[in-house]
Design a protein around this motif. Structure first.
Motif, mmCIF file in Angstrom:
data_model
loop_
_atom_site.group_PDB
_atom_site.id
_atom_site.type_symbol
_atom_site.label_atom_id
_atom_site.label_comp_id
_atom_site.label_asym_id
_atom_site.label_seq_id
_atom_site.Cartn_x
_atom_site.Cartn_y
_atom_site.Cartn_z
ATOM 1 N N GLU A 268 0.835 -1.227 -0.067
ATOM 2 C CA GLU A 268 -0.167 -0.041 0.011
ATOM 3 C C GLU A 268 0.773 1.093 -0.025
ATOM 4 N N VAL A 427 -4.370 2.104 -3.743
ATOM 5 C CA VAL A 427 -4.862 1.458 -2.626
ATOM 6 C C VAL A 427 -6.060 0.787 -2.538
ATOM 7 N N ARG A 431 -6.785 -3.685 -2.376
ATOM 8 C CA ARG A 431 -7.425 -4.347 -1.446
ATOM 9 C C ARG A 431 -8.791 -5.144 -2.089
#
Length: 571
Positions: A268, A427, A431
């Motif tokens: 990240e 990011v 995810r």
């Protein structure tokens, strides 16, 4: 983590920072934020936040809870706008926050793909840093491995466990190219075959069960990769291939770092260009907090194995970089530049992130290009390595705390993160990818899913014994006589023990420091004893010069082994 790629051509200082920042710096003016009046909060929410926390209840407000709080944020000093109703506020939020990326997301459906974390190649180590005379203890998730070079220079990788009494073989030693367990002296060679048991009678055969569990390893483009599956044959086509590293004239600087937070948090951080001007402000000339600004993102590829796309500054549409994430843990940021002669140059920031346990990871950084500033050659490699340590230490505190929050809250990131379209697109993509494959991993933190570790955390960095510490001093394993106590927050154990260049540099500076100290003491003593003024002056000058050399060596050692501390945190 970078300046514009042109800086690699123009400035060694900027190329130093760019080596560890794959991203362009950003330029905009800062604005003072006005204080906004506190808004009344619903009683139900206040009660829920003040009551004792339930083991599965978030300790801080989740996104759903925050949506019930009437609040506002002002980006600049402007005349007050008329109040918005709840529907209008949601519409305004949707303009700036990352939203669903597919119809399945909009419907709240989870897309799952076949995934087995063991059927992947993981980056173990830089080939150039593998010691010739000692084994390495490494981990992938919770699997402990031992890697070493046998008598013929071939790489061997086994489970880091002696079949006799479970001692770690990585604390052993190499004798005639064989790996010896220091507990009872059992020795192993290629394919994990046990070839010597000192305690066995001369006429007895070594049991077949004394063999080790082996792992397939391959050396590709200067990195050693390991295939983790014990059930599926290695798939060579899955070994990542990085095109720019195979281009004529491509040169890179590579370094390795252990870090005290989960590999997903590390990834990240590496795919987050927005933090660079703030977190790494004035680390050198290429990162300045006044350059923070909105960014542009364009996702061009999504697959079961990752994603890719373009990004750049809103203030400079012509400057674009291409980012690619590929399973299980490879991230590259590429840029192409055409010079005034029409020649195309290629630049790459490559990050190979290996999960090494709960709240731990190891990163191999490789940054380079087909063109390099001649001035950059004036700086030694260890200077770039210590600067990398500084960069990671600037992020370490809040990334470790982020890891802690994720473990405590026990909810997916969509309940905790506030992802902006103008900074956090990658990011959110990452995810969401974890949502698809996380079921096939030991644990994961996804956008809308989460799976916490089922195995307890193991203390893998306890000091070794004196004998093991000395015999495996390359790299050092700690214990008595080591430079520092084993600690992932310490730069010496995070980087120097894994890097031949920096390890040798520290040893060389230590040797020079001792020699110059002896000369300085001797010169001072002789200056006291001699009677001639000229000799006395000469000896005192010699003592002063060598003392300055001692100080320089001490400063160089500290530069390679001491953590960066922000000025506002120093006491």
């Amino acid at each position: 983590m970078s300046s514009s790629p042109s800086s690699f051509v123009s400035s060694p200082i900027q190329s130093n920072m760019a080596l560890f920042h794959p991203f362009l710096s950003h330029s905009t003016s800062l604005h003072h934020l006005p204080k906004t009046p506190r808004q009344p909060q619903p009683l139900k929410l206040l009660l829920s936040l003040s009551s004792p926390p339930h083991p599965l209840r978030p300790l801080i407000p989740t996104r759903k809870q925050l949506s019930t709080i009437k609040c506002s944020a002002v980006a600049d000093i402007k005349p007050p706008a008329p109040p918005l109703d709840e529907h209008q506020e949601e519409e305004e939020d949707h303009k700036v926050l990352v939203g669903p990326t597919s119809e399945a997301d909009r419907r709240g459906e989870r897309v799952v793909v076949d995934y087995d974390w063991t059927e992947e190649w993981y980056p173990l180590y830089l080939t150039q840093d593998i010691p010739d005379d000692a084994p390495l203890g490494l981990t992938v998730f919770d699997k402990q491995l031992v890697l070493y070079k046998d008598g013929s220079g071939e790489l061997q990788c086994y489970q880091d466990r002696c079949p006799h009494r479970l001692a770690k073989l990585s604390e052993g030693q190499l004798i005639d190219g064989r790996l010896e367990c220091l507990y009872h002296g059992w020795q192993f060679e290629a394919q994990g075959k046990c070839v010597k048991i000192p305690q066995l009678p001369a006429d007895a055969k070594i049991p077949k069960s004394a063999c080790l569990k082996t792992y397939e390893v391959r050396d590709s483009q200067g990195v050693v990769w390991v295939w983790m599956s014990q059930n599926t044959p290695p798939n060579p086509s899955k070994i990542p291939w990085f095109e720019n590293f195979a281009r004529p004239g491509f040169q890179d600087t590579s370094t390795t770092h252990e870090l005290p937070y989960d590999h997903s948090i590390l990834l990240e951080n590496l795919m987050d260009p927005a933090h660079v001007p703030i977190s790494h402000d004035r680390t050198d000339w290429s990162a300045k907090r006044e350059d923070a600004q909105p960014l542009r993102f364009e996702v061009t590829e999504r697959s079961d194995r990752g994603f890719a796309g373009w990004w750049g500054k809103t203030s400079d549409p012509s400057a674009k970089s291409f980012l690619r994430f590929e399973a299980p843990c490879s991230l590259q940021n590429n840029r192409e530049i055409v010079d005034k002669d029409g020649e195309k140059h290629y630049f790459t920031g490559l990050f190979l992130c290996r999960p090494t346990g709960q709240g731990k990871s190891m990163l191999i950084v490789r940054f380079g290009g087909t063109k390099r500033s001649p001035l950059a050659k004036l700086f030694p490699v260890w200077y770039f390595h210590q600067n990398a340590g500084k960069v990671f230490e600037q992020d370490m505190g809040f990334l470790s705390s982020q890891n802690e929050v994720l473990m405590k809250e026990k909810v997916p990131t969509k309940e905790l993160y506030l992802n902006l379209k103008s900074s956090d697109t990658w990011v959110a993509e990452y995810r969401r990818w974890m949502d698809k494959v996380g079921h096939g991993m030991p644990y994961h933190f996804g956008h809308s899913t989460i799976s916490l570790p089922k195995e307890p955390a193991v203390v893998e960095h306890a000091p070794a014994g004196l004998v093991a510490g000395v015999s495996a001093s390359l790299p050092a394993k700690g214990g008595i006589g080591s430079m520092h106590a084993p600690n992932l927050a310490n730069r010496y154990f995070r980087h120097v023990v894994h890097c031949k260049i920096c390890r040798n540099v520290v040893k060389a500076f230590q040797a020079w420091q001792k020699a110059l100290t002896a000369i300085a003491v001797a010169s001072t003593a002789l200056a006291i004893l001699v009677s001639g003024r000229q000799w006395k002056a000469l000896l005192l000058v010699s003592a002063a010069i060598t003392s300055a050399g001692v100080y320089a060596c001490s400063a160089a050692i500290a530069l390679n082994t001491t953590n960066f501390i922000r000025t506002h945190r120093r006491l």
